[in-house]
Design an enzyme around this catalytic site. Structure first.
Site, PDB file in Angstrom:
ATOM      1  N   ARG A 265      51.558  41.564  54.059  1.00 16.26           N
ATOM      2  CA  ARG A 265      51.135  42.071  52.902  1.00 16.26           C
ATOM      3  C   ARG A 265      50.180  43.310  53.156  1.00 16.26           C
ATOM      4  NH1 ARG A 265      45.529  38.049  51.890  1.00 16.26           N
ATOM      5  NH2 ARG A 265      44.599  39.006  53.763  1.00 16.26           N
ATOM      6  N   ARG A 267      46.851  44.902  51.683  1.00 11.32           N
ATOM      7  CA  ARG A 267      45.155  44.439  51.310  1.00 11.32           C
ATOM      8  C   ARG A 267      44.124  45.726  51.211  1.00 11.32           C
ATOM      9  NH1 ARG A 267      40.884  41.307  53.695  1.00 11.32           N
ATOM     10  NH2 ARG A 267      39.920  39.919  52.047  1.00 11.32           N
ATOM     11  N   LYS A 294      44.885  38.576  63.359  1.00  6.65           N
ATOM     12  CA  LYS A 294      44.910  39.531  64.509  1.00  6.65           C
ATOM     13  C   LYS A 294      45.616  40.732  64.142  1.00  6.65           C
ATOM     14  CE  LYS A 294      44.622  35.476  67.566  1.00  6.65           C
ATOM     15  NZ  LYS A 294      45.421  34.670  68.505  1.00  6.65           N
ATOM     16  N   TYR A 359      41.356  40.046  42.662  1.00 10.23           N
ATOM     17  CA  TYR A 359      40.063  38.840  42.649  1.00 10.23           C
ATOM     18  C   TYR A 359      39.031  39.527  42.756  1.00 10.23           C
ATOM     19  CZ  TYR A 359      41.356  38.279  47.665  1.00 10.23           C
ATOM     20  OH  TYR A 359      41.687  38.397  49.013  1.00 10.23           O
ATOM     21  N   ARG A 361      35.431  39.140  45.283  1.00  8.80           N
ATOM     22  CA  ARG A 361      35.054  38.179  46.288  1.00  8.80           C
ATOM     23  C   ARG A 361      33.556  38.444  46.434  1.00  8.80           C
ATOM     24  NH1 ARG A 361      37.989  36.760  51.757  1.00  8.80           N
ATOM     25  NH2 ARG A 361      38.764  35.488  50.255  1.00  8.80           N
ATOM     26  N   GLU A 432      35.670  28.998  49.751  1.00  2.14           N
ATOM     27  CA  GLU A 432      36.035  28.789  51.019  1.00  2.14           C
ATOM     28  C   GLU A 432      35.075  28.604  52.004  1.00  2.14           C
ATOM     29  OE1 GLU A 432      39.827  30.193  53.440  1.00  2.14           O
ATOM     30  OE2 GLU A 432      38.351  31.808  53.702  1.00  2.14           O
ATOM     31  N   LYS A 464      46.950  31.654  48.066  1.00  3.63           N
ATOM     32  CA  LYS A 464      47.020  32.729  46.908  1.00  3.63           C
ATOM     33  C   LYS A 464      48.578  33.056  46.821  1.00  3.63           C
ATOM     34  CE  LYS A 464      42.575  34.413  46.843  1.00  3.63           C
ATOM     35  NZ  LYS A 464      41.946  33.732  47.941  1.00  3.63           N
TER      36      LYS A 464
END
Length: 730
Positions: A265, A267, A294, A359, A361, A432, A464
């Site tokens: 992904r 991000r 990692k 989203y 956070r 979480e 997600k």
């Protein structure tokens, strides 16, 4: 329950006169509801009353917000004058109690705004439905002029976080620096000598502020510095774009829990336009479960498209930059190997962007202390990013030469998307908790209280990526995650919250089990390879090993949930029957336990077919289950009562044969009543304990049928065998 009743139950008593007069507005509309003409005068009076209610609510909200800000400033100044010492502990305790009241008032004001906003919308909708006038468009403009429902509480939460931190320090100093938060600070690897516990939950959106204020009492909120808007932000927008192929292999391997399954992904924080800090990440299943990451490197927006299509420009420039900055040859080789592996994996599997998540956070952590970390994700959205990936889908969502769609950035709720089928707005927030504890260290008590207070719903293994693909490509995936059946997105139902109580109320219910991952102190132990089972041999165990097996596979049994203390108090009368029920259960279990086949042959599956993993989720018991048990109980009682009535009539009015037969029928009816009552209490306890059963019963009905057959046969025999029966007793 109607909204009017919900409003009355949720009103904070001290603020009663400032809520919307929902009943008064409804009375104005009763004339229209009864098919009487709603005149222009009636409309004018209704609009004036509605507007006065709106002004009243807005004025009170502004007054309370100003009062809360002043109280925060006053207590902040008072804390700054306190010198840390043992003598001022009582004073700091008093200050903390007042700060707690401020946090509670923020929650109450949030509920106040939510209830009134819903009340206004409902009464306007009722007005437009029952009258010939259309009020909603004009009222929405007026509602935007009084934005009590859209208050930004970020500044208040930052100040609250600072106050609680100062109280924990004893005054004078703060325990964290607001501008020191790094976006990727929460994702560093944990130390090997501590065990990591990861818990995930769903949170209703109306409980988000309550959850934030509760956590702030124990952890500071990490503040993200938004350089674009030049302001502090406690919930920065985060976007991710996930890559997959046309077969959705990454999704399928993750749902199946395949060993070593990977997700790739991109991000980034904030906007993607011109972003130079986009993280390219490769996550394995074990790392995602432990909250570790990692394999990551940073790439600029302008290089992403070329990198996905095999261009080497980014890698060459990155290696050259690392050499110029004095990096060691080992670091350069490790970085180059990671980048090449990710790029080769994308090219080999023909992966493309398929899904975007968005989203905001809010992170909670004491900087430098990794023992307790929490993250709350709100405004979660799933957006399709695939473009010409599937042969039967000709829609172009991304122009040629781009890696993301241009019509989506950070403009939540993305109203500019023309096709609503390409976006899914998640109805909940996700929460979480990550704990790094010593081998024998227990969870902090305040976290246990948080887990048991009723505003968190457990969501182990929630992902997600998996959820987004499942809801956006539901017709293309063969498997769905288990939590889809667990979710309830009925957003029309308002919570009934007693506003006079504190923000978080601990319950007596037991905490739910969580996922726990332990990292051993010995490096050799932690690095040992996992043993992969053979799907067609060792996975197919012997059926003799466990009575609860399916196709020779042993499954863990559901452990019964202990009964709550409050529930035991509600059933005091039933305790008198405990001994009877226990003995009755032993009798039934001895006759109703199904016999297992001891000589079941092993099942050989065809090539390519494997046993699906059974996921044990919290078992929900709906009210209709208890009602069904009660209906069965009433059926037994009706049958027993009817039989006893018949037997008593036969005994009282019959001759000697009738009296004897009535006595036998009476014994059968009494046995039926006792059996029905015992069966009801037995099944009730099984349901309350969420036991797997058995719930069926074979021996009891069979014995009752044979007893009735014996009574009828005896009655017929005596009737024909006794020639001149007497009216007296035998």
């Amino acid at each position: 329950m109607k909204f009017g009743s919900q409003l009355k139950d949720a009103i904070y008593p001290e603020w009663t006169e400032y809520y919307v007069d929902y009943d008064g507005l409804k009375k104005r509309l009763r004339k229209a509801e009864k098919d009487k003409p709603f005149t222009e005068k009636d409309e004018t009076e209704f609009v004036e009353l509605l507007d006065s209610n709106l002004e009243k609510v807005y004025a009170f909200h502004q007054e309370k917000m100003e009062e809360i800000r002043k109280r925060i400033d006053e207590w902040d100044e008072k804390i700054n004058t306190q010198i840390p010492s043992e003598d001022n502990i009582s004073e700091m305790t008093h200050i903390q109690e007042n700060i707690n009241w401020i946090a509670d008032d923020i929650n109450r004001l949030s509920r106040f705004s939510r209830l009134n906003y819903t009340g206004f919308l409902k009464i306007v909708k009722k007005h437009d439905r029952h009258t010939d006038y259309v009020l909603r468009p004009m009222f929405m403009v007026r509602l935007n002029q009084c934005p009590f429902w859209n208050e930004d509480n970020d500044s208040l939460l930052i100040k609250l976080s600072q106050l609680f931190s100062k109280v924990r320090q004893g005054g004078m100093t703060m325990s964290f620096k607001p501008s020191s938060f790094s976006p990727f600070e929460l994702e560093e690897q944990s130390e090997n000598n501590r065990r990591l516990i990861v818990k995930r939950y769903f949170v209703q959106t109306e409980n988000v502020l309550e959850l934030k204020t509760y956590v702030l009492r124990h952890l500071p909120v990490l503040v993200y510095r938004d350089n674009f808007r030049n302001q502090d932000d406690i919930d920065p927008p985060i976007s991710s774009v996930y890559l997959d192929d046309a077969e959705l292999d990454s999704y399928n391997s993750r749902v199946e829990g395949a060993e070593g399954s990977q997700i790739i992904r991109l991000r980034w924080y904030g906007s993607a336009k011109g972003n130079s800090s986009i993280a390219f990440e490769r996550r394995t299943l074990s790392e995602e479960s432990r909250g570790e990451l990692k394999d990551r490197f940073t790439i600029k927006d302008k290089y992403v498209t070329g990198f996905i299509h095999g261009d080497q420009t980014f890698l060459e420039k990155s290696v050259r930059k690392m050499k110029n900055s004095g990096k060691s040859q080992e670091e350069i080789e490790k970085y180059e190997r990671l980048v090449r592996e990710v790029q080769e994996n994308i090219m080999a599997k023909k992966m493309q962007p398929v899904l975007r998540t968005y989203y905001r956070r809010t992170a909670f952590q004491i900087p430098g202390d990794r023992s307790v970390r929490m993250a709350l994700d709100t405004d979660l959205c799933f957006i399709r990013e695939d473009s010409l990936l599937f042969p039967d889908d000709p829609v172009v969502r991304r122009p040629d030469g781009t890696w993301r769609r241009p019509d989506v950035d950070i403009d939540f709720p993305f109203a500019n998307l023309k096709n609503e089928q390409e976006i899914n707005r998640y109805p909940f927030a996700t929460f979480e908790i990550k704990l790094e504890l010593a081998p024998n260290e227990k969870e902090p008590e305040w976290i246990v209280d948080l887990e048991e207070n009723g505003i968190l719903e457990e969501a182990n293994d929630f992902s997600k990526f998996v959820h987004g693909v499942a809801v956006m490509f539901d017709t293309r995936v063969p498997l769905l995650p288990y939590w889809l059946a667990q979710m309830d997105d009925n957003l029309e139902k308002l919570p009934i919250l007693p506003s006079s109580t504190p923000s978080v109320r601990p319950h007596k219910s037991k905490g739910k089990p969580s996922q726990e991952f332990e990292s051993l102190e010995s490096p050799s132990t932690s690095s040992s390879a996992a043993v992969v089972s053979n799907e067609r041999s060792s996975l197919l165990g012997d059926s003799k090993q466990s009575p609860t097996s399916y196709m020779g596979i042993n499954h863990p049994a559901l452990s019964p949930v202990p009964e709550d203390e409050s529930e035991r108090q509600d059933h005091v009368a039933s305790r008198m029957l405990d001994k009877f029920v226990a003995s009755f259960n032993r009798f039934l279990n001895n006759h109703s336990q199904p016999q297992q086949k001891q000589d079941q042959p092993p099942v050989i599956l065809p090539p390519g077919v494997k046993i699906p993993k059974k996921v044990i989720t919290p078992l929900r018991v709906e009210p209709k289950v208890f009602f069904a048990n009660e209906r069965t109980y009433f059926a037994w009682m009706s049958f027993g009562t009817l039989l006893s009535t018949f037997s008593l009539a036969l005994f009282n009015a019959g001759d000697a044969v009738g009296k004897l037969s009535g006595l036998v029928y009476t014994l059968v009816s009494i046995s039926t009543l006792i059996y029905g009552m015992g069966l009801y209490y037995r099944r009730r306890e099984l349901i309350r304990n969420r036991s797997a059963g058995p719930y069926d019963e074979l021996m009891g009905p069979t014995l009752i049928c044979f007893a009735l057959m014996f009574a009828v046969g005896l009655n017929a025999y005596l009737k024909f065998a006794v020639k001149s029966p007497s009216l007296f007793y035998l």
